[in-house]
Design a protein around this motif. Structure first.
Motif, PDB file in Angstrom:
ATOM      1  N   ALA A 110      17.293   3.720  -1.274  1.00 26.29           N
ATOM      2  CA  ALA A 110      17.481   2.691  -2.295  1.00 26.29           C
ATOM      3  C   ALA A 110      16.481   1.561  -2.107  1.00 26.29           C
ATOM      4  O   ALA A 110      15.917   1.036  -3.070  1.00 26.29           O
ATOM      5  N   LYS A 111      16.245   1.201  -0.828  1.00 24.64           N
ATOM      6  CA  LYS A 111      15.278   0.150  -0.540  1.00 24.64           C
ATOM      7  C   LYS A 111      13.888   0.574  -0.968  1.00 24.64           C
ATOM      8  O   LYS A 111      13.128  -0.196  -1.541  1.00 24.64           O
ATOM      9  N   GLU A 112      13.545   1.853  -0.677  1.00 24.30           N
ATOM     10  CA  GLU A 112      12.228   2.367  -1.061  1.00 24.30           C
ATOM     11  C   GLU A 112      12.067   2.332  -2.569  1.00 24.30           C
ATOM     12  O   GLU A 112      11.068   1.861  -3.093  1.00 24.30           O
ATOM     13  N   ALA A 113      13.090   2.857  -3.300  1.00 28.45           N
ATOM     14  CA  ALA A 113      13.000   2.896  -4.754  1.00 28.45           C
ATOM     15  C   ALA A 113      12.902   1.495  -5.331  1.00 28.45           C
ATOM     16  O   ALA A 113      12.172   1.241  -6.288  1.00 28.45           O
ATOM     17  N   ALA A 114      13.678   0.544  -4.731  1.00 29.85           N
ATOM     18  CA  ALA A 114      13.676  -0.815  -5.243  1.00 29.85           C
ATOM     19  C   ALA A 114      12.345  -1.507  -4.986  1.00 29.85           C
ATOM     20  O   ALA A 114      11.928  -2.371  -5.744  1.00 29.85           O
ATOM     21  N   SER A 166       3.734   2.720  -0.878  1.00 33.07           N
ATOM     22  CA  SER A 166       4.901   2.208  -0.171  1.00 33.07           C
ATOM     23  C   SER A 166       4.523   1.713   1.217  1.00 33.07           C
ATOM     24  O   SER A 166       3.593   2.215   1.843  1.00 33.07           O
ATOM     25  N   SER A 167       5.267   0.741   1.706  1.00 32.90           N
ATOM     26  CA  SER A 167       5.050   0.236   3.065  1.00 32.90           C
ATOM     27  C   SER A 167       5.794   1.079   4.097  1.00 32.90           C
ATOM     28  O   SER A 167       5.621   0.903   5.294  1.00 32.90           O
ATOM     29  N   LEU A 168       6.634   1.997   3.630  1.00 34.26           N
ATOM     30  CA  LEU A 168       7.373   2.860   4.539  1.00 34.26           C
ATOM     31  C   LEU A 168       6.463   3.935   5.121  1.00 34.26           C
ATOM     32  O   LEU A 168       5.449   4.294   4.513  1.00 34.26           O
ATOM     33  N   PRO A 169       6.806   4.471   6.288  1.00 34.02           N
ATOM     34  CA  PRO A 169       5.955   5.482   6.932  1.00 34.02           C
ATOM     35  C   PRO A 169       5.689   6.700   6.062  1.00 34.02           C
ATOM     36  O   PRO A 169       4.634   7.325   6.154  1.00 34.02           O
ATOM     37  N   GLU A 170       6.646   7.076   5.211  1.00 33.46           N
ATOM     38  CA  GLU A 170       6.468   8.266   4.389  1.00 33.46           C
ATOM     39  C   GLU A 170       5.386   8.079   3.324  1.00 33.46           C
ATOM     40  O   GLU A 170       4.870   9.048   2.768  1.00 33.46           O
ATOM     41  N   GLU A 171       5.014   6.817   3.028  1.00 33.24           N
ATOM     42  CA  GLU A 171       4.004   6.521   2.020  1.00 33.24           C
ATOM     43  C   GLU A 171       4.322   7.184   0.679  1.00 33.24           C
ATOM     44  O   GLU A 171       3.453   7.758   0.046  1.00 33.24           O
ATOM     45  N   ARG A 172       5.598   7.150   0.305  1.00 30.09           N
ATOM     46  CA  ARG A 172       5.992   7.723  -0.984  1.00 30.09           C
ATOM     47  C   ARG A 172       5.687   6.740  -2.091  1.00 30.09           C
ATOM     48  O   ARG A 172       6.573   6.072  -2.632  1.00 30.09           O
TER      49      ARG A 172
END
Length: 244
Positions: free
Chosen positions: A38-42, A74-80
């Motif tokens: 949810a955080k990633e999508a937001a 994205s700033s997340l490791p997955e880079e989605r």
């Protein structure tokens, strides 16, 4: 006997506590995973439409189709990261946008907007008698999707993840080969025009540079190579896109 009974009860109590703890941990892990998604999508939001500096644009099919785009990583490791896409046609018909590293329809994937049905969905492409197959519901991960028609024009909008399991990657940096198609009507059948084009989202987004060579029909049924906004015709690829 009493001692044995107490030992049995104690063992059962410990097993129950262990099972309860395991269930709580699994629930917590599931909740954390949901919150992270949810955080990633937001956090992935398309730029404001009025911010022209963050959007690129490409004129296709002699200006009859305009592809406006932006990518957000994205700033997340997955880079989605996501691709924000707007395709506006100067005719009333279905619109198709494809991803195909080979530049060919066969083996590609597409986002197709059907105005009469009001749907924008993902399809797999093939070279068989039926060229577009609707993906399973589990693969229908598009966001912000819509297709509308006004004053003889068609607008398709969608947001798509750059990386998705079992699908072609869209590169945030590096050359991408995309397909497009404009139908002869709102029904998914043989297209009016289509072709392939290349974009490197790592390059600064710039508006297209119109040239005298960019005429209607130049790209229909061929592989395109982009040079300063001009589509240079190559060998015959994408012969009949989305034909049924």
């Amino acid at each position: 006997r009493l001692l044995r009974l107490n030992e049995t009860q104690a063992t059962q109590h410990i097993k129950h506590q262990h099972a309860t703890t395991t269930m709580k941990l699994m629930h917590a892990a599931s909740t954390l995973s949901t919150l992270l998604l949810a955080k990633e999508a937001a956090s992935l939001t398309c730029p404001d439409a009025s911010s022209s500096k963050e959007w690129g644009q490409r004129e296709l099919y002699g200006g009859y189709l305009t592809f406006t785009y932006a990518t957000v990583t994205s700033s997340l490791p997955e880079e989605r990261g996501i691709l924000c896409a707007r395709l506006e046609s100067k005719m009333e018909s279905y619109i198709g946008f494809g991803i195909s590293p080979s530049g060919r329809m066969n083996g590609g994937e597409a986002v197709i907007g059907l105005p009469d049905e009001g749907t924008v969905k993902k399809y797999t492409l093939s070279g068989g008698p039926r060229n577009a197959y609707l993906m399973d519901d589990s693969n229908q991960t598009l966001m912000d999707e819509q297709i509308t028609q006004t004053d003889g024009k068609t607008l398709m909008v969608f947001t798509k993840y750059l990386l998705e399991d079992g699908e072609h990657d869209i590169l945030a940096t590096g050359e991408n080969v995309f397909l497009y198609a404009l139908g002869r009507s709102n029904s998914l059948a043989k297209h009016e025009g289509g072709g392939a084009f290349k974009i490197d989202f790592g390059d600064p987004p710039t508006p297209p540079t119109p040239t005298a060579d960019n005429k209607k029909g130049t790209e229909s049924g061929v592989m395109g190579k982009t040079i300063a906004g001009t589509i240079v015709v190559g060998a015959g690829l994408v012969a009949v896109w989305f034909g049924l």
